[in-house]
Structure formats: C-alpha cells, structure tokens
Design an enzyme around this catalytic site. Structure first.
Site, PDB file in Angstrom:
ATOM      1  N   CYS A   1       2.541   5.060   8.820  1.00 12.17           N
ATOM      2  CA  CYS A   1       1.196   4.787   9.353  1.00 12.17           C
ATOM      3  C   CYS A   1       0.195   5.364   8.357  1.00 12.17           C
ATOM      4  CB  CYS A   1       1.025   5.431  10.731  1.00 12.17           C
ATOM      5  SG  CYS A   1      -0.633   5.221  11.416  1.00 12.17           S
TER       6      CYS A   1
ATOM      7  N   HIS B   1       5.215  -6.039   6.994  1.00 10.89           N
ATOM      8  CA  HIS B   1       3.915  -6.723   7.086  1.00 10.89           C
ATOM      9  C   HIS B   1       4.023  -8.177   6.653  1.00 10.89           C
ATOM     10  CE1 HIS B   1       1.201  -3.283   7.875  1.00 10.89           C
ATOM     11  NE2 HIS B   1       2.171  -2.596   7.322  1.00 10.89           N
TER      12      HIS B   1
ATOM     13  N   GLY C   1      -1.469  -1.931   6.584  1.00 10.18           N
ATOM     14  CA  GLY C   1      -1.838  -3.354   6.534  1.00 10.18           C
ATOM     15  C   GLY C   1      -2.777  -3.642   5.373  1.00 10.18           C
TER      16      GLY C   1
ATOM     17  N   GLU D   1      -1.274  -5.397  14.994  1.00 17.02           N
ATOM     18  CA  GLU D   1      -0.234  -4.407  14.695  1.00 17.02           C
ATOM     19  C   GLU D   1       0.985  -4.553  15.611  1.00 17.02           C
ATOM     20  OE1 GLU D   1      -0.792  -0.324  14.034  1.00 17.02           O
ATOM     21  OE2 GLU D   1      -2.805  -0.538  13.190  1.00 17.02           O
TER      22      GLU D   1
ATOM     23  N   CYS E   1      -5.944  -0.800   9.901  1.00 19.24           N
ATOM     24  CA  CYS E   1      -4.508  -0.584   9.675  1.00 19.24           C
ATOM     25  C   CYS E   1      -4.340  -0.226   8.203  1.00 19.24           C
ATOM     26  CB  CYS E   1      -3.706  -1.835  10.031  1.00 19.24           C
ATOM     27  SG  CYS E   1      -1.923  -1.661   9.781  1.00 19.24           S
TER      28      CYS E   1
HETATM   29  N1  LIG Z   1       1.941  -0.595  14.016  1.00 25.34           N
HETATM   30  C1  LIG Z   1       2.593  -0.135  12.778  1.00 25.34           C
HETATM   31  C2  LIG Z   1       2.510   1.411  12.655  1.00 25.34           C
HETATM   32  C3  LIG Z   1       1.082   1.923  12.463  1.00 25.34           C
HETATM   33  C4  LIG Z   1       0.431   1.363  11.241  1.00 25.34           C
HETATM   34  C5  LIG Z   1      -1.088   1.500  11.150  1.00 25.34           C
HETATM   35  N2  LIG Z   1      -1.777   2.110  12.259  1.00 25.34           N
HETATM   36  C6  LIG Z   1      -1.509   2.110   9.817  1.00 25.34           C
HETATM   37  O1  LIG Z   1      -2.596   2.711   9.719  1.00 25.34           O
HETATM   38  O2  LIG Z   1      -0.744   1.915   8.828  1.00 25.34           O
HETATM   39  C7  LIG Z   1       4.062  -0.585  12.783  1.00 25.34           C
HETATM   40  O3  LIG Z   1       4.614  -0.843  13.884  1.00 25.34           O
HETATM   41  O4  LIG Z   1       4.633  -0.652  11.688  1.00 25.34           O
END
Ligand SMILES: N[C@H](CCC[C@H](N)C(=O)O)C(=O)O
Length: 276
Positions: free
Chosen positions: A75, A161, A222, A210, A219
């Site tokens: 994250c 991603h 992301g 997400e 994100c």
């Molecule tokens: N939902 C993402 C994890 C959090 C990523 C995001 N909040 C960031 O800032 O990178 C996943 O399931 O891979």
C-alpha cells in the site's frame, strides 16, 4: 482490551494505523471488517499494522489489510503514513526507514519539506508474477468483459494492477467496469483497476477502483502502476505528476529493472482508542 490507534490519510486514502510493537492484539477478518465499517466502526480503506521486523537489518514489519478484511502485499499511500506514524510515536528517530512487507522490503525517506518518498521496488511485468492469465508479456492485453473486448495494461507493485487508458476520467466507468474487472477470472488474485487520462508526457489524471475496497480518493501503488504501464506504452516520460481525486503524487521510473519512486504527503487526523 483497549487498542490505541491513529487515523491517518494519504490524499484522502484513509487508514487506521495500529502500533503492535508496544501493544498486542489478535486481528482477524471479521474484526477488521467491523472496524472498517464507516457507519458502525471507525471507518477506513485500509488497516495498517506496525510490527517488529523479522530481519535484523530492517526497522519494522508493515502489514496491510483492506476494508474487506483481506491482507494484501503493498500500500503506497499507507507507506507514507507509516513513516509519519513511527516518527510521531517515537518508535524510531531515523528518516530513512526500512520496512518489510508481504511483497518484499521497501525504503521510506522523510524529506525536509515533510513529504515522504518511498522506493516502491521494481515493478513485475511478467503475467505470471502479476498474476494475470496471459501467454506472454505485452504492452496491452485484450480482455473479454460483459460489454465486449477491452484493452488494458497490467503490472504488479507487489499487488496486482490493471490500467486502462481513457479519454476522460470524468465519465470513466470506474464503478461498473472497475467492479467487473476487480474480480475478473483473468486475475486469479483479483486486481486493482486504474483509469488513466493522459494530459501530457509528464502528467496524468487517474481514478482507481481498489481491490477489496472500491473507488478510493487516491491509490499510491495504482499511481505507480499507471506510470509504469504508460511508460511501457510509450505515452509517458520518466517523471510524472499523477492527479488523483484526493490530490497529486510525483512518480519516477527509469524503465524495466528500475525501482519506482513515489513522493507525496501523509496526514494525521486524530488519535483514538477502541475497546475490543
Ligand atoms: N487495495 C490494494 C491495497 C491498498 C493499495 C492503495 N491504498 C495504495 O495506496 O497503494 C490491494 O488490494 O492491492
């Protein structure tokens, strides 16, 4: 027991941050889901947990749980908040902090202006490492959806991603196509879905649906994945400003085999404690 926590956010991607170095608490999926509930709990996109490292050359272990209770590999916005948290809580005095995550070690650098730069590691592009069902690595892949065939790029920042190029993020089908792709069978561990509008070779707009959460205000992984996909497709240069609904990040990537660097803010909102 009383569990102390800090509510934080990175460009509106919000977190409950818990120190399990000086506290002890057994976490499970049901508990995390109830804490994430924005009406009956604390409310957050992700729970971030600070633990002692398992390797002596690292400073901490960094564990991440989505609002649906599932533990995930990485994250990016959370990593910046992690750095701010461990300094505020005096769990370290370093401004170069090495942490272990499920997807490997990353380094957090606290800049003089208060922003945090994270070395997010080298992106994984081979379909088997994303993971994504495709016979070979390509700049774009064709995927069958309810509405017909679409093209997307795919990369892992430790977490998976998919990135689609759109004419405008304002009318992008984030909550329909994003939701469909999040659990698409071509992504065996599900996937985060980015919708990228290219403004120039140095700037994009981005919205992300997400995995395990839905659309968030920002994100970090992301943003990294969108720049990686955009560079591979020949659309972007090495340094890109990524405009997300919650604010902007600076992403740098020199190409395959190099780490992705992300720079942005981390904000503390309030301290709290909850009886479990
Ligand atoms: N939902 C993402 C994890 C959090 C990523 C995001 N909040 C960031 O800032 O990178 C996943 O399931 O891979």
């Amino acid at each position: 027991m009383l569990l102390r926590f800090t509510k934080m956010h990175g460009l509106g991607n919000d977190f409950m941050v818990v120190d399990l170095v000086t506290q002890h608490c057994k976490l499970n999926e049901d508990l995390i889901r109830s804490l994430a509930d924005r009406h009956r709990g604390i409310g957050f996109d992700q729970l971030l947990v600070v633990e002692p490292p398992s390797q002596p050359n690292n400073d901490f272990k960094y564990r991440i749980y989505n609002a649906d209770g599932g533990e995930v590999e990485q994250c990016g916005n959370g990593a910046r908040c992690f750095a701010r948290f461990v300094l505020d809580k005096k769990l370290t005095t370093k401004n170069h902090i090495k942490v272990e995550t499920l997807s490997g070690d990353i380094e957090l650098i606290v800049e003089a202006d208060g922003n945090i730069t994270v070395d997010m590691g080298i992106p994984k592009l081979a379909p088997s490492r994303i993971p994504f069902n495709a016979p070979q690595q390509q700049a774009t892949y064709k995927v069958q959806t309810v509405g017909g065939e679409i093209e997307l790029g795919a990369a892992s920042m430790g977490n998976p991603h998919a990135v689609l190029v759109v004419d405008s993020i304002n009318n992008a089908p984030v909550n329909t196509l994003g939701a469909e792709l999040e659990s698409h069978p071509d992504f065996p561990q599900r996937v985060n879905v980015g919708f990228m509008e290219v403004l120039s070779r140095q700037e994009i707009n981005l919205r992300v649906f997400e995995r395990g959460v839905g659309e968030t205000q920002a994100c970090g992984t992301g943003a990294c994945a969108a720049v990686v996909v955009g560079c591979i497709q020949g659309l972007l240069d090495e340094q890109v400003t990524v405009n997300l609904p919650g604010g902007s990040l600076t992403i740098q990537w020199q190409g395959e085999g190099h780490s992705v660097k992300m720079t942005g803010p981390a904000c503390r909102v309030f301290e709290g404690q909850i009886r479990l």
